[in-house]
Design a protein around this motif. Structure first.
Motif, mmCIF file in Angstrom:
data_model
loop_
_atom_site.group_PDB
_atom_site.id
_atom_site.type_symbol
_atom_site.label_atom_id
_atom_site.label_comp_id
_atom_site.label_asym_id
_atom_site.label_seq_id
_atom_site.Cartn_x
_atom_site.Cartn_y
_atom_site.Cartn_z
ATOM 1 N N GLU A 2 1.696 -26.162 -17.643
ATOM 2 C CA GLU A 2 1.691 -25.683 -16.271
ATOM 3 C C GLU A 2 0.943 -24.469 -15.895
ATOM 4 O O GLU A 2 0.291 -23.834 -16.475
ATOM 5 C CB GLU A 2 3.522 -24.658 -16.616
ATOM 6 C CG GLU A 2 4.372 -23.872 -15.855
ATOM 7 C CD GLU A 2 5.092 -23.598 -15.959
ATOM 8 O OE1 GLU A 2 5.664 -22.673 -14.955
ATOM 9 O OE2 GLU A 2 5.709 -23.417 -17.408
ATOM 10 N N THR A 4 -0.185 -22.428 -12.804
ATOM 11 C CA THR A 4 0.568 -20.781 -12.158
ATOM 12 C C THR A 4 -0.403 -20.170 -10.987
ATOM 13 O O THR A 4 -1.767 -20.253 -11.631
ATOM 14 C CB THR A 4 1.447 -19.614 -12.254
ATOM 15 O OG1 THR A 4 0.463 -19.301 -13.607
ATOM 16 C CG2 THR A 4 2.961 -20.192 -13.270
ATOM 17 N N LYS A 8 2.854 -13.130 -10.077
ATOM 18 C CA LYS A 8 4.213 -13.231 -8.872
ATOM 19 C C LYS A 8 4.694 -14.554 -8.632
ATOM 20 O O LYS A 8 5.885 -13.890 -8.658
ATOM 21 C CB LYS A 8 3.652 -12.155 -7.435
ATOM 22 C CG LYS A 8 3.356 -10.631 -7.917
ATOM 23 C CD LYS A 8 3.149 -10.000 -6.667
ATOM 24 C CE LYS A 8 2.948 -8.680 -6.193
ATOM 25 N NZ LYS A 8 2.640 -7.930 -5.725
ATOM 26 N N ASP A 9 3.407 -15.396 -8.768
ATOM 27 C CA ASP A 9 3.931 -16.458 -8.213
ATOM 28 C C ASP A 9 5.544 -16.869 -9.415
ATOM 29 O O ASP A 9 6.737 -17.683 -8.903
ATOM 30 C CB ASP A 9 3.097 -17.684 -8.146
ATOM 31 C CG ASP A 9 2.424 -16.995 -6.711
ATOM 32 O OD1 ASP A 9 3.181 -16.663 -5.660
ATOM 33 O OD2 ASP A 9 1.163 -17.765 -7.068
ATOM 34 N N LEU A 10 4.917 -16.477 -10.328
ATOM 35 C CA LEU A 10 5.444 -17.427 -11.659
ATOM 36 C C LEU A 10 6.928 -16.414 -11.757
ATOM 37 O O LEU A 10 8.007 -17.554 -12.017
ATOM 38 C CB LEU A 10 4.449 -16.812 -12.912
ATOM 39 C CG LEU A 10 5.295 -16.943 -14.201
ATOM 40 C CD1 LEU A 10 5.839 -18.356 -14.752
ATOM 41 C CD2 LEU A 10 4.365 -16.554 -15.320
ATOM 42 N N LEU A 12 8.333 -14.743 -9.120
ATOM 43 C CA LEU A 12 9.177 -15.000 -8.054
ATOM 44 C C LEU A 12 10.059 -16.695 -7.934
ATOM 45 O O LEU A 12 10.999 -16.864 -7.919
ATOM 46 C CB LEU A 12 8.214 -15.131 -6.575
ATOM 47 C CG LEU A 12 8.144 -13.797 -6.043
ATOM 48 C CD1 LEU A 12 7.345 -14.098 -5.053
ATOM 49 C CD2 LEU A 12 9.523 -12.863 -6.030
ATOM 50 N N ARG A 13 9.048 -17.335 -8.725
ATOM 51 C CA ARG A 13 9.824 -18.514 -8.923
ATOM 52 C C ARG A 13 11.029 -18.485 -9.984
ATOM 53 O O ARG A 13 12.396 -19.247 -9.685
ATOM 54 C CB ARG A 13 9.180 -19.871 -9.811
ATOM 55 C CG ARG A 13 9.699 -21.302 -9.685
ATOM 56 C CD ARG A 13 8.403 -22.381 -10.214
ATOM 57 N NE ARG A 13 7.709 -21.537 -11.234
ATOM 58 C CZ ARG A 13 6.779 -21.258 -11.657
ATOM 59 N NH1 ARG A 13 6.013 -20.887 -11.106
ATOM 60 N NH2 ARG A 13 6.552 -21.577 -13.213
ATOM 61 N N LYS A 14 10.653 -17.294 -11.324
ATOM 62 C CA LYS A 14 12.171 -17.917 -12.619
ATOM 63 C C LYS A 14 12.612 -17.459 -11.669
ATOM 64 O O LYS A 14 14.320 -16.959 -11.920
ATOM 65 C CB LYS A 14 11.379 -16.914 -13.398
ATOM 66 C CG LYS A 14 11.136 -17.721 -14.243
ATOM 67 C CD LYS A 14 10.387 -17.202 -15.316
ATOM 68 C CE LYS A 14 9.224 -17.841 -16.450
ATOM 69 N NZ LYS A 14 10.251 -18.500 -16.835
ATOM 70 N N SER A 16 14.159 -16.456 -8.649
ATOM 71 C CA SER A 16 14.228 -17.248 -7.036
ATOM 72 C C SER A 16 15.477 -18.094 -8.219
ATOM 73 O O SER A 16 16.562 -18.669 -7.416
ATOM 74 C CB SER A 16 13.214 -18.291 -6.252
ATOM 75 O OG SER A 16 13.012 -19.321 -7.932
ATOM 76 N N TYR A 17 15.207 -18.930 -9.135
ATOM 77 C CA TYR A 17 16.186 -19.934 -9.876
ATOM 78 C C TYR A 17 17.440 -19.001 -10.643
ATOM 79 O O TYR A 17 18.834 -20.090 -10.040
ATOM 80 C CB TYR A 17 15.785 -20.318 -11.175
ATOM 81 C CG TYR A 17 14.819 -21.359 -10.494
ATOM 82 C CD1 TYR A 17 14.535 -22.345 -8.797
ATOM 83 C CD2 TYR A 17 13.521 -21.754 -11.775
ATOM 84 C CE1 TYR A 17 13.361 -22.911 -9.368
ATOM 85 C CE2 TYR A 17 12.952 -22.975 -11.199
ATOM 86 C CZ TYR A 17 12.777 -23.305 -9.987
ATOM 87 O OH TYR A 17 12.144 -24.252 -10.224
ATOM 88 N N THR A 20 19.695 -18.024 -7.098
ATOM 89 C CA THR A 20 20.519 -19.210 -6.727
ATOM 90 C C THR A 20 21.729 -19.676 -7.006
ATOM 91 O O THR A 20 22.768 -19.995 -6.910
ATOM 92 C CB THR A 20 19.836 -20.381 -6.262
ATOM 93 O OG1 THR A 20 18.113 -19.970 -5.876
ATOM 94 C CG2 THR A 20 20.216 -21.261 -5.732
#
Length: 561
Positions: A2, A4, A8-10, A12-14, A16-17, A20
């Motif tokens: 994986e 990245t 912050k990208d890592l 923010l993705r976690k 956001s899941y 949501t």
């Protein structure tokens, strides 16, 4: 593997899941509530139609949109507590200031608002007797529906109680021992979450019922006077207390489910790249191990090292490879440097907090033995002995005149007097209680980061054990002395934790987090040393170790295993 770009990208993705999933779970719970409320087993078709009409009506969505917006804001603000490095509070005064920080005040208000709006939403979309806060009575006048007022007010109390009792005290992420698929984790944890929510919601419901019994009439009269409402002749029945417990349990379930989603997605293992292909644009496992700014990233990196060392021979080869051109073990050197930095800092912090200052022992004055002659020469002077009085007289006569001064003695007396007064004031005014450092606070801070040492020590030891068969160039052997010495020093510091009274089994019990983490970290470091000694048993004497380190390994690690 994986890939990245940034930390912050890592994150923010976690996150956001998790956010949501929390929002959509609220929609599902609301739909399930409407489905159960409209239950009609004799007319199933009408049952389905009423449920569909309720969920698709404009009025329902007018109620749902503000509620979901508040849930979204709460999730976003709560996410900060799980990913950002928390401030360390060593005194009660610092804890007091942190409890009343702007972040906590906003979260407290959101918990209270969510508690009231969730109860109001579920009451509004149902056709029960408590669906409206006011109703027309006595002609054209409006009366207060005290049952609805009672339940909405209980939502405010439940949000307040949950924040102070549960959320403030418990914000740590729990990494599962065995990582499963998300659906399996949700399936296994859904039942315990429901039971725990039903159990924990009993006491806030009981407390609110007691409070409302005492001041309920006063609160209702204030609300009626503020909005010019009249009294309703019908009073709520005792059945309303079952509604109180139900909505409290529902609020607890929603909050616990939100926390579960944060734990589910943030603790999901991540495969960090070992080789940084694009410098400055991708993460590396080695650098992430010592990333103190993002604790969750640091935990994930140490966990990835542990999993890599056991289950990924292909990724392990990157540490045993040499650079081309140059022929340097950059990957291994970077890994060892960061792991040893983590272990050394952990050891230093333990030594700083555990070791007590040694008392200065004044050595006794040893007098020279007096040579005694026979009894018949008792009255004669022995010329071989030094006459101390004589030499003292000669030295004083030849030395400069002594200046007598009482200034140091006066200053010492004043300093001791002021110190005693300050200690007395601390006891009287509670200064030491507020500003004094909490006992073993640093030790608890170390134990809170115990997973880092568990995963990193076992990960580096498994890689060293595999190097006998996979390391073709022998690059691991050059760092064996410093790795073993660092782990032994850490093990010796951890052994001192057994002498800390606050961490003994008699004081805290088996279920205490600090006690269990102390045993887990100690066992992990000992297991790592045993793994290295077992793998290099035939070559252990050839490793340039100090005599103390070698004896410790022989006695504490090998002989006791």
């Amino acid at each position: 593997m994986e890939q990245t770009c940034t930390y912050k990208d890592l994150l923010l993705r976690k996150l956001s899941y998790a956010v949501t999933s929390s929002v959509f779970s609220q929609l599902f719970i609301l739909q399930f509530y409407v489905f159960l409320f409209n239950t009609n087993v004799f007319y199933p078709l009408e049952w389905m139609q009423r449920t569909f009409r309720t969920m698709t009506s404009i009025s329902t969505w007018i109620f749902m949109v503000p509620f979901l917006a508040i849930i979204f804001a709460q999730c976003v603000i709560c996410a900060k507590d799980y990913v950002v490095k928390s401030s360390y509070c060593s005194t009660r005064f610092q804890k007091f200031l942190r409890a009343f920080s702007l972040h906590n005040i906003i979260l407290l208000l959101l918990h209270i608002i969510v508690g009231a709006t969730s109860t109001w939403l579920f009451l509004s979309i149902s056709d029960g007797q408590y669906n409206n806060l006011t109703e027309v009575c006595k002609g054209d006048a409006y009366c207060l529906n005290e049952g609805s007022f009672f339940l909405i007010l209980s939502g405010l109390w439940t949000g307040f109680y949950f924040f102070l009792k549960v959320y403030v005290a418990e914000k740590n992420l729990a990494f599962p021992v065995i990582h499963q698929r998300k659906f399996l984790q949700l399936k296994s944890q859904l039942g315990p979450i429901i039971r725990e929510s039903a159990h924990l919601s009993f006491w806030p419901s009981f407390y609110f019922g007691l409070i409302y019994f005492i001041v309920g009439d006063l609160l209702a009269s204030i609300f009626k006077d503020a909005f010019a409402l009249l009294d309703r002749e019908e009073r709520p029945t005792a059945l309303i207390y079952s509604h109180l417990w139900f909505f409290s349990a529902l609020y607890y379930f929603n909050m616990n489910l939100m926390r579960f989603y944060f734990n589910l997605f943030l603790t999901e293992p991540v495969q960090f790249p070992v080789v940084n292909a694009q410098l400055g644009t991708s993460l590396t496992l080695q650098d992430s191990i010592t990333n103190y700014d993002w604790p969750i990233v640091q935990n994930l990196a140490c966990l990835d090292l542990h999993l890599l060392s056991r289950w990924s021979p292909v990724r392990r080869q990157a540490f045993f490879a040499l650079s081309n051109p140059g022929g340097h073990p950059h990957n291994w050197n970077s890994l060892v440097e960061n792991v040893l930095k983590l272990v050394t800092e952990y050891t230093q912090l333990l030594n700083k907090t555990i070791d007590l200052p040694e008392k200065k022992v004044v050595p006794p004055i040893i007098q020279a033995p007096i040579i005694q002659g026979p009894d018949k020469f008792r009255n004669l002077r022995n010329m071989a002995l030094l006459d101390e009085d004589c030499y003292s007289y000669i030295d004083i006569s030849k030395s400069a005149p002594v200046e007598f001064s009482f200034k140091p003695n006066v200053l010492d007396g004043i300093s001791a007097k002021l110190k005693s007064i300050w200690n007395f004031l601390k006891l009287i005014t509670g200064v030491n209680f507020l500003f004094g450092e909490l006992p073993q606070a640093n030790v608890r801070k170390c134990l809170a980061n115990g997973n880092l040492i568990i995963w990193s020590s076992q990960g580096i030891s498994d890689i060293i054990a595999a190097s006998l068969d996979e390391d073709k160039f022998g690059i691991v052997q050059k760092d064996l002395p410093v790795i073993i010495s660092s782990l032994v020093q850490l093990k010796q510091s951890l052994d001192k934790l057994n002498k800390v009274p606050a961490l003994t089994r008699k004081m805290v019990g088996y279920d205490d987090f600090n006690y269990r983490m102390k045993g887990a970290v100690t066992a992990a470091v000992r297991r790592s040393l045993f793994n290295i000694c077992r793998s290099f048993n035939d070559y252990l004497r050839d490793i340039p170790l100090s005599k103390d380190i070698f004896q410790y390994l022989q006695v504490q690690i090998i002989c006791k295993s």
